[in-house]
Design a protein around this motif. Structure first.
Motif, PDB file in Angstrom:
ATOM      1  N   ALA A  62       0.838  -1.196   0.000  1.00 56.35           N
ATOM      2  CA  ALA A  62       0.000   0.000   0.000  1.00 56.35           C
ATOM      3  C   ALA A  62       0.879   1.256   0.000  1.00 56.35           C
ATOM      4  CB  ALA A  62      -0.924  -0.015   1.209  1.00 56.35           C
ATOM      5  N   GLN A  63       1.937   1.214   0.804  1.00 51.39           N
ATOM      6  CA  GLN A  63       2.853   2.347   0.912  1.00 51.39           C
ATOM      7  C   GLN A  63       3.555   2.607  -0.430  1.00 51.39           C
ATOM      8  OE1 GLN A  63       3.526   4.441   3.555  1.00 51.39           O
ATOM      9  NE2 GLN A  63       4.680   5.485   1.935  1.00 51.39           N
ATOM     10  N   MET A  64       3.957   1.529  -1.051  1.00 54.09           N
ATOM     11  CA  MET A  64       4.669   1.607  -2.322  1.00 54.09           C
ATOM     12  C   MET A  64       3.781   2.222  -3.401  1.00 54.09           C
ATOM     13  SD  MET A  64       6.686  -1.676  -3.412  1.00 54.09           S
ATOM     14  CE  MET A  64       6.700  -2.292  -5.008  1.00 54.09           C
ATOM     15  N   ARG A  65       2.551   1.772  -3.416  1.00 54.33           N
ATOM     16  CA  ARG A  65       1.601   2.270  -4.399  1.00 54.33           C
ATOM     17  C   ARG A  65       1.392   3.783  -4.220  1.00 54.33           C
ATOM     18  NH1 ARG A  65      -3.450   3.180  -6.502  1.00 54.33           N
ATOM     19  NH2 ARG A  65      -4.181   4.316  -4.705  1.00 54.33           N
ATOM     20  N   GLN A  66       1.215   4.172  -2.962  1.00 58.91           N
ATOM     21  CA  GLN A  66       1.027   5.579  -2.622  1.00 58.91           C
ATOM     22  C   GLN A  66       2.185   6.434  -3.141  1.00 58.91           C
ATOM     23  OE1 GLN A  66      -1.606   6.373  -0.764  1.00 58.91           O
ATOM     24  NE2 GLN A  66      -1.211   8.574  -0.581  1.00 58.91           N
ATOM     25  N   THR A  67       3.405   5.974  -2.874  1.00 63.53           N
ATOM     26  CA  THR A  67       4.601   6.703  -3.296  1.00 63.53           C
ATOM     27  C   THR A  67       4.626   6.883  -4.807  1.00 63.53           C
ATOM     28  OG1 THR A  67       5.755   5.602  -1.491  1.00 63.53           O
ATOM     29  CG2 THR A  67       7.121   6.706  -3.121  1.00 63.53           C
ATOM     30  N   VAL A  68       4.352   5.791  -5.517  1.00 62.87           N
ATOM     31  CA  VAL A  68       4.418   5.845  -6.976  1.00 62.87           C
ATOM     32  C   VAL A  68       3.341   6.763  -7.545  1.00 62.87           C
ATOM     33  CG1 VAL A  68       4.092   4.489  -9.070  1.00 62.87           C
ATOM     34  CG2 VAL A  68       5.492   3.579  -7.219  1.00 62.87           C
ATOM     35  N   VAL A  69       2.136   6.647  -7.013  1.00 62.31           N
ATOM     36  CA  VAL A  69       1.039   7.460  -7.537  1.00 62.31           C
ATOM     37  C   VAL A  69       1.324   8.949  -7.323  1.00 62.31           C
ATOM     38  CG1 VAL A  69      -1.366   8.091  -7.134  1.00 62.31           C
ATOM     39  CG2 VAL A  69      -0.736   5.690  -7.449  1.00 62.31           C
ATOM     40  N   GLU A  70       1.846   9.297  -6.142  1.00 59.56           N
ATOM     41  CA  GLU A  70       2.157  10.703  -5.883  1.00 59.56           C
ATOM     42  C   GLU A  70       3.209  11.233  -6.845  1.00 59.56           C
ATOM     43  OE1 GLU A  70       2.946  11.361  -1.705  1.00 59.56           O
ATOM     44  OE2 GLU A  70       0.864  10.754  -1.317  1.00 59.56           O
ATOM     45  N   LEU A  71       4.184  10.399  -7.102  1.00 61.13           N
ATOM     46  CA  LEU A  71       5.232  10.789  -8.033  1.00 61.13           C
ATOM     47  C   LEU A  71       4.660  11.009  -9.441  1.00 61.13           C
ATOM     48  CD1 LEU A  71       8.295  11.075  -8.739  1.00 61.13           C
ATOM     49  CD2 LEU A  71       8.267   8.637  -9.241  1.00 61.13           C
ATOM     50  N   LEU A  72       3.880  10.053  -9.911  1.00 63.78           N
ATOM     51  CA  LEU A  72       3.374  10.137 -11.280  1.00 63.78           C
ATOM     52  C   LEU A  72       2.355  11.265 -11.438  1.00 63.78           C
ATOM     53  CD1 LEU A  72       3.083   6.350 -12.168  1.00 63.78           C
ATOM     54  CD2 LEU A  72       4.782   7.997 -12.953  1.00 63.78           C
ATOM     55  N   ALA A  73       1.572  11.487 -10.398  1.00 58.79           N
ATOM     56  CA  ALA A  73       0.550  12.530 -10.488  1.00 58.79           C
ATOM     57  C   ALA A  73       1.176  13.919 -10.587  1.00 58.79           C
ATOM     58  CB  ALA A  73      -0.379  12.445  -9.287  1.00 58.79           C
ATOM     59  N   HIS A  74       2.366  14.085  -9.992  1.00 53.72           N
ATOM     60  CA  HIS A  74       2.986  15.421  -9.984  1.00 53.72           C
ATOM     61  C   HIS A  74       4.229  15.524 -10.855  1.00 53.72           C
ATOM     62  CE1 HIS A  74       0.719  15.180  -6.121  1.00 53.72           C
ATOM     63  NE2 HIS A  74       0.159  16.207  -6.725  1.00 53.72           N
ATOM     64  N   MET A  75       4.327  14.592 -11.728  1.00 50.08           N
ATOM     65  CA  MET A  75       5.492  14.491 -12.606  1.00 50.08           C
ATOM     66  C   MET A  75       5.852  15.800 -13.297  1.00 50.08           C
ATOM     67  SD  MET A  75       7.104  11.749 -13.235  1.00 50.08           S
ATOM     68  CE  MET A  75       8.250  11.049 -14.350  1.00 50.08           C
ATOM     69  N   ASP A  76       4.826  16.455 -13.841  1.00 50.69           N
ATOM     70  CA  ASP A  76       5.103  17.623 -14.687  1.00 50.69           C
ATOM     71  C   ASP A  76       5.499  18.861 -13.897  1.00 50.69           C
ATOM     72  OD1 ASP A  76       4.484  15.868 -16.583  1.00 50.69           O
ATOM     73  OD2 ASP A  76       2.647  16.844 -17.265  1.00 50.69           O
ATOM     74  N   ASP A  77       5.239  18.846 -12.581  1.00 41.74           N
ATOM     75  CA  ASP A  77       5.630  20.008 -11.777  1.00 41.74           C
ATOM     76  C   ASP A  77       7.061  19.907 -11.287  1.00 41.74           C
ATOM     77  OD1 ASP A  77       2.888  20.210 -12.025  1.00 41.74           O
ATOM     78  OD2 ASP A  77       2.527  19.402 -10.008  1.00 41.74           O
ATOM     79  N   ARG A  78       7.682  18.777 -11.547  1.00 43.77           N
ATOM     80  CA  ARG A  78       8.998  18.557 -10.959  1.00 43.77           C
ATOM     81  C   ARG A  78      10.117  19.031 -11.891  1.00 43.77           C
ATOM     82  NH1 ARG A  78       8.519  17.369  -5.957  1.00 43.77           N
ATOM     83  NH2 ARG A  78       9.839  15.528  -5.718  1.00 43.77           N
ATOM     84  N   ALA A  79      11.096  19.702 -11.319  1.00 38.83           N
ATOM     85  CA  ALA A  79      12.279  20.086 -12.089  1.00 38.83           C
ATOM     86  C   ALA A  79      13.165  18.849 -12.252  1.00 38.83           C
ATOM     87  CB  ALA A  79      13.034  21.174 -11.335  1.00 38.83           C
ATOM     88  N   PRO A  80      13.991  18.825 -13.305  1.00 44.42           N
ATOM     89  CA  PRO A  80      14.838  17.654 -13.543  1.00 44.42           C
ATOM     90  C   PRO A  80      15.664  17.233 -12.338  1.00 44.42           C
ATOM     91  CG  PRO A  80      14.946  19.113 -15.409  1.00 44.42           C
ATOM     92  CD  PRO A  80      14.123  19.820 -14.373  1.00 44.42           C
ATOM     93  N   ASP A  81      16.237  18.203 -11.609  1.00 51.81           N
ATOM     94  CA  ASP A  81      17.079  17.778 -10.480  1.00 51.81           C
ATOM     95  C   ASP A  81      16.237  17.199  -9.349  1.00 51.81           C
ATOM     96  OD1 ASP A  81      16.075  20.338 -10.189  1.00 51.81           O
ATOM     97  OD2 ASP A  81      17.551  20.827  -8.624  1.00 51.81           O
ATOM     98  N   GLN A  82      14.973  17.671  -9.236  1.00 55.19           N
ATOM     99  CA  GLN A  82      14.075  17.062  -8.246  1.00 55.19           C
ATOM    100  C   GLN A  82      13.772  15.619  -8.644  1.00 55.19           C
ATOM    101  OE1 GLN A  82      10.956  20.085  -8.454  1.00 55.19           O
ATOM    102  NE2 GLN A  82      11.063  20.253  -6.209  1.00 55.19           N
ATOM    103  N   LEU A  83      13.566  15.427  -9.947  1.00 56.88           N
ATOM    104  CA  LEU A  83      13.262  14.081 -10.428  1.00 56.88           C
ATOM    105  C   LEU A  83      14.401  13.113 -10.152  1.00 56.88           C
ATOM    106  CD1 LEU A  83      11.423  14.287 -13.848  1.00 56.88           C
ATOM    107  CD2 LEU A  83      10.564  13.480 -11.646  1.00 56.88           C
ATOM    108  N   LEU A  84      15.607  13.595 -10.327  1.00 59.66           N
ATOM    109  CA  LEU A  84      16.758  12.725 -10.051  1.00 59.66           C
ATOM    110  C   LEU A  84      16.780  12.334  -8.579  1.00 59.66           C
ATOM    111  CD1 LEU A  84      19.570  14.344 -12.226  1.00 59.66           C
ATOM    112  CD2 LEU A  84      18.161  12.336 -12.719  1.00 59.66           C
ATOM    113  N   ALA A  85      16.434  13.302  -7.731  1.00 58.15           N
ATOM    114  CA  ALA A  85      16.375  12.995  -6.297  1.00 58.15           C
ATOM    115  C   ALA A  85      15.246  12.000  -6.013  1.00 58.15           C
ATOM    116  CB  ALA A  85      16.160  14.279  -5.499  1.00 58.15           C
ATOM    117  N   ASP A  86      14.109  12.177  -6.711  1.00 57.18           N
ATOM    118  CA  ASP A  86      12.998  11.224  -6.547  1.00 57.18           C
ATOM    119  C   ASP A  86      13.442   9.815  -6.934  1.00 57.18           C
ATOM    120  OD1 ASP A  86      11.237  13.188  -5.785  1.00 57.18           O
ATOM    121  OD2 ASP A  86      10.474  13.536  -7.816  1.00 57.18           O
TER     122      ASP A  86
END
Ligand SMILES: [Zn+2]
Length: 328
Positions: free
Chosen positions: A213-237
């Motif tokens: 459940a935790q894993m799913r939550q993490t992934v969904v949050e990441l994918l839902a906000h993908m476009d707001d993230r700067a490249p260096d934030q994405l690398l950290a993600d």
């Protein structure tokens, strides 16, 4: 457990129950199916039904024999044990527990039933030892070999066994079972059944895993906000994901795939009910508006590529970084 309580596997159940009804079991069976797919449950129902004192094609659950079977203490149901540490079922284990033991008549019922779980681990010398019993078994002996695959068996062994393969259940069957047995809301049951791929045991263990459940939550949050993230934030993600789930990257990719399939489905149908991640319908609808069919296909292809890289043993952190940048 009765046959009628087992979901799916109609062909296997019909075959086994017919043998019980006619009181004509074969001397040996191989039940083939992946881990947790229900081989043991079927074997237990079959053994109990064969030994039930009432007859019929189901264990009655009430006679002395059924009670012993249910508690795991029936003297005529032999579960072949092996050394836990070993990756093989060795010849000594087959000899003492099967080929020598089979000479002793049943204690209580008309049959002696041997259940060998993880039978794919029976090594070659053990198979040869087993072959002697398979060639000339006493009439009361029934061998049940439960295996994830029939590939490693000698042809001579296979030819003496009735071969039955379990089939994956449908997503609808798994979802329904999760809702009934785990009291799970439909949207959650759908996510898990997408993962379980027709394997009820796997669905049950995922349902109980908080990790999942935790894993799913993490992934969904990441994918839902993908476009707001700067490249260096994405690398950290990517690094954070790798840190938390290094051993389970393929499951992370599964979550990604389900998400993008959902976005595709929403784009085509605009129906919330058709989604696997129903609780994230809003975020999915937003993504469906933003992303073209072409981009969605490219994302799915990027995930497939990432899987390949991982299989080729490229470092998981790097694979994830590349994937996130490509998707963005
Ligand atoms: Zn009974």
């Amino acid at each position: 457990m009765k046959f009628s309580d087992i979901i799916g596997q109609d062909a296997v159940k019909a075959h086994l129950q017919r043998a019980v009804r006619l009181k004509q079991p074969s001397q040996a069976y191989i039940l083939e199916g992946e881990k947790l797919s229900g081989k043991k449950t079927l074997a237990n129902a079959f053994a109990a039904a064969l030994l039930c004192e009432r007859g019929g094609d189901e264990p009655c659950g009430e006679c002395h024999s059924c009670k012993m079977a249910a508690s795991g203490n029936h003297p005529d149901i032999i579960r072949v044990m092996r050394e836990k540490k070993s990756n093989e079922i060795k010849i000594g284990e087959i000899r003492t527990q099967v080929t020598e033991d089979v000479a002793v008549r049943p204690y209580y019922g008309p049959y002696k039933i041997y259940i060998i779980d993880e039978a794919e681990k029976i090594n070659l010398p053990s198979q040869n030892a087993l072959l002697k019993t398979l060639e000339d078994p006493p009439a009361y002996a029934v061998l049940l070999l439960l295996a994830t695959s029939m590939d490693g068996f000698l042809q001579t062994v296979l030819s003496r066994c009735i071969k039955l393969s379990l089939t994956p259940l449908s997503d609808v069957q798994v979802t329904g079972w999760l809702m009934r047995n785990e009291n799970m809301p439909e949207y959650e049951a759908k996510v898990i059944s997408a993962f379980a791929q027709g394997n009820l045991g796997k669905a049950g263990s995922l349902a109980e895993s908080e990790d999942f459940a935790q894993m799913r939550q993490t992934v969904v949050e990441l994918l839902a906000h993908m476009d707001d993230r700067a490249p260096d934030q994405l690398l950290a993600d990517a690094d954070a994901l790798d840190e938390a789930y290094r051993e389970r990257m393929t499951e992370i990719f599964d979550f990604f795939v389900i998400w993008y399939r959902d976005v595709l489905v929403y784009k085509a149908l605009e129906k919330k009910e058709a989604l696997t991640y129903q609780e994230d319908a809003y975020a999915i609808s937003q993504a469906a508006r933003r992303l073209s069919y072409r981009k969605l296909k490219a994302n799915l292809a990027a995930i497939a590529k990432a899987r390949e890289h991982l299989a080729e043993r490229v470092g998981s952190g790097r694979v994830m970084q590349q994937l996130l940048l490509e998707i963005r």
